[in-house]
Design a protein around this motif. Structure first.
Motif, short mmCIF file in Angstrom:
data_model
loop_
_atom_site.label_atom_id
_atom_site.label_comp_id
_atom_site.label_asym_id
_atom_site.label_seq_id
_atom_site.Cartn_x
_atom_site.Cartn_y
_atom_site.Cartn_z
N MET A 1 10.48 -23.98 8.36
CA MET A 1 9.67 -22.94 8.98
C MET A 1 10.26 -21.60 8.55
SD MET A 1 8.79 -22.30 13.06
CE MET A 1 8.91 -23.98 13.48
N ASP A 2 9.40 -20.70 8.12
CA ASP A 2 9.92 -19.42 7.64
C ASP A 2 10.38 -18.54 8.81
OD1 ASP A 2 7.77 -17.94 8.68
OD2 ASP A 2 6.88 -17.50 6.73
N GLN A 3 11.18 -17.56 8.48
CA GLN A 3 11.83 -16.72 9.50
C GLN A 3 10.82 -15.90 10.32
OE1 GLN A 3 14.98 -17.05 10.42
NE2 GLN A 3 15.01 -18.69 8.90
N ASN A 4 9.76 -15.42 9.69
CA ASN A 4 8.75 -14.65 10.43
C ASN A 4 8.06 -15.51 11.49
OD1 ASN A 4 9.22 -12.26 9.03
ND2 ASN A 4 7.70 -12.77 7.45
N LEU A 5 7.72 -16.73 11.12
CA LEU A 5 7.09 -17.63 12.07
C LEU A 5 8.06 -18.00 13.18
CD1 LEU A 5 4.71 -19.32 13.00
CD2 LEU A 5 5.46 -21.12 11.42
N LYS A 6 9.30 -18.28 12.84
CA LYS A 6 10.30 -18.58 13.86
C LYS A 6 10.45 -17.43 14.84
CE LYS A 6 13.43 -21.90 11.82
NZ LYS A 6 14.78 -22.21 11.41
N ARG A 7 10.49 -16.23 14.32
CA ARG A 7 10.63 -15.04 15.16
C ARG A 7 9.42 -14.90 16.08
NH1 ARG A 7 13.02 -12.28 11.83
NH2 ARG A 7 11.29 -11.72 10.48
N GLU A 8 8.22 -15.09 15.53
CA GLU A 8 7.00 -14.98 16.33
C GLU A 8 6.97 -16.03 17.44
OE1 GLU A 8 2.20 -15.64 15.80
OE2 GLU A 8 3.38 -15.10 14.04
N LEU A 9 7.26 -17.27 17.07
CA LEU A 9 7.19 -18.35 18.06
C LEU A 9 8.35 -18.34 19.04
CD1 LEU A 9 5.81 -21.28 15.90
CD2 LEU A 9 4.56 -19.70 17.40
N SER A 10 9.43 -17.61 18.71
CA SER A 10 10.54 -17.50 19.66
C SER A 10 10.13 -16.69 20.88
CB SER A 10 11.76 -16.88 18.99
OG SER A 10 11.56 -15.50 18.76
N HIS A 25 -3.84 -23.81 11.90
CA HIS A 25 -3.25 -24.17 10.61
C HIS A 25 -3.18 -25.70 10.41
CE1 HIS A 25 -1.80 -20.07 11.39
NE2 HIS A 25 -1.94 -19.93 10.09
N ILE A 26 -4.04 -26.42 11.10
CA ILE A 26 -4.00 -27.88 11.01
C ILE A 26 -4.18 -28.32 9.56
CG2 ILE A 26 -6.45 -28.27 11.44
CD1 ILE A 26 -3.53 -30.31 12.88
N GLY A 27 -3.37 -29.25 9.16
CA GLY A 27 -3.39 -29.71 7.78
C GLY A 27 -2.52 -28.88 6.86
N LEU A 28 -2.24 -27.66 7.25
CA LEU A 28 -1.40 -26.78 6.44
C LEU A 28 0.02 -26.69 6.99
CD1 LEU A 28 -3.95 -23.85 6.00
CD2 LEU A 28 -3.49 -25.74 4.41
N CYS A 29 0.23 -27.18 8.20
CA CYS A 29 1.54 -27.06 8.84
C CYS A 29 2.21 -28.40 9.09
CB CYS A 29 1.43 -26.26 10.14
SG CYS A 29 0.43 -27.04 11.42
N GLU A 35 9.09 -29.22 13.94
CA GLU A 35 9.68 -27.99 14.48
C GLU A 35 8.72 -27.30 15.45
OE1 GLU A 35 12.21 -25.68 11.39
OE2 GLU A 35 10.67 -26.81 10.28
N LEU A 36 7.45 -27.32 15.14
CA LEU A 36 6.46 -26.73 16.05
C LEU A 36 6.44 -27.47 17.38
CD1 LEU A 36 3.60 -26.16 13.47
CD2 LEU A 36 4.99 -24.38 14.55
N VAL A 37 6.48 -28.78 17.31
CA VAL A 37 6.50 -29.58 18.54
C VAL A 37 7.80 -29.34 19.30
CG1 VAL A 37 6.57 -31.95 19.43
CG2 VAL A 37 4.86 -31.30 17.72
N ASP A 38 8.92 -29.26 18.60
CA ASP A 38 10.19 -28.96 19.27
C ASP A 38 10.09 -27.66 20.05
OD1 ASP A 38 11.38 -31.23 18.19
OD2 ASP A 38 12.43 -30.13 16.60
N ASN A 39 9.49 -26.65 19.44
CA ASN A 39 9.33 -25.35 20.11
C ASN A 39 8.45 -25.48 21.34
OD1 ASN A 39 9.89 -22.36 19.92
ND2 ASN A 39 7.65 -22.37 20.06
N MET A 40 7.34 -26.20 21.19
CA MET A 40 6.43 -26.36 22.31
C MET A 40 7.10 -27.11 23.46
SD MET A 40 2.58 -27.92 22.38
CE MET A 40 2.06 -26.84 21.08
N LEU A 41 7.85 -28.14 23.14
CA LEU A 41 8.54 -28.91 24.18
C LEU A 41 9.56 -28.04 24.90
CD1 LEU A 41 9.15 -32.33 22.41
CD2 LEU A 41 7.28 -31.67 23.90
N LEU A 42 10.16 -27.13 24.18
CA LEU A 42 11.16 -26.23 24.77
C LEU A 42 10.55 -25.24 25.75
CD1 LEU A 42 14.15 -25.29 24.67
CD2 LEU A 42 13.44 -23.72 22.85
#
Length: 126
Positions: A1-10, A25-29, A35-42
């Motif tokens: 996951m790129d740093q901009n996306l990590k920063r946004e989702l943080s 972004h389904i199919g593209l992510c 990592e996205l699911v980990d963030n959501m679970l958090l």
């Protein structure tokens, strides 16, 4: 996951930003889905967006996202203590006639059994 996306989702307070990112972004992510699911679970304390993501991915491609869906469903069961999202989740994953097949589904699917036990009192179970 790129740093901009990590920063946004943080800054995601409840999972909605992450859910929207997945949906948009389904199919593209897929390569960062874990990592996205980990963030959501958090960040999703109530299970609302975890349950919604499980239903969404199930509708898009159950087989392809099966492992992710199982993680999301297990988390939704734990997080949705008030049982606000589990009724829609069980119907979305197993169909509106899930109760007619509760015994078979419980025997073969641990997540179904756990949701069903939360929603249906033991006196009403199969």
């Amino acid at each position: 996951m790129d740093q901009n996306l990590k920063r946004e989702l943080s800054h995601d307070p409840d999972g909605l930003l992450t859910y929207e990112y997945i949906a948009n972004h389904i199919g593209l992510c897929d390569d960062i889905m874990e990592e996205l699911v980990d963030n959501m679970l958090l960040v999703d304390g109530s299970g609302q967006f975890v349950a919604s993501a499980a239903r969404y991915l199930h509708a898009i491609d159950h087989d392809h996202y099966a492992g992710i869906i199982n993680r999301l469903v297990a988390a939704a069961i734990e997080k949705d203590r008030e049982r606000r999202y589990l009724p829609a989740l069980i119907e979305g994953l197993y169909g509106p006639d899930y109760a007619d097949h509760a015994a078979e589904l419980s025997a073969s699917d641990d997540n179904f059994r756990r949701i069903y036990k939360r929603l249906i009192p033991a006196t009403e179970s199969f």
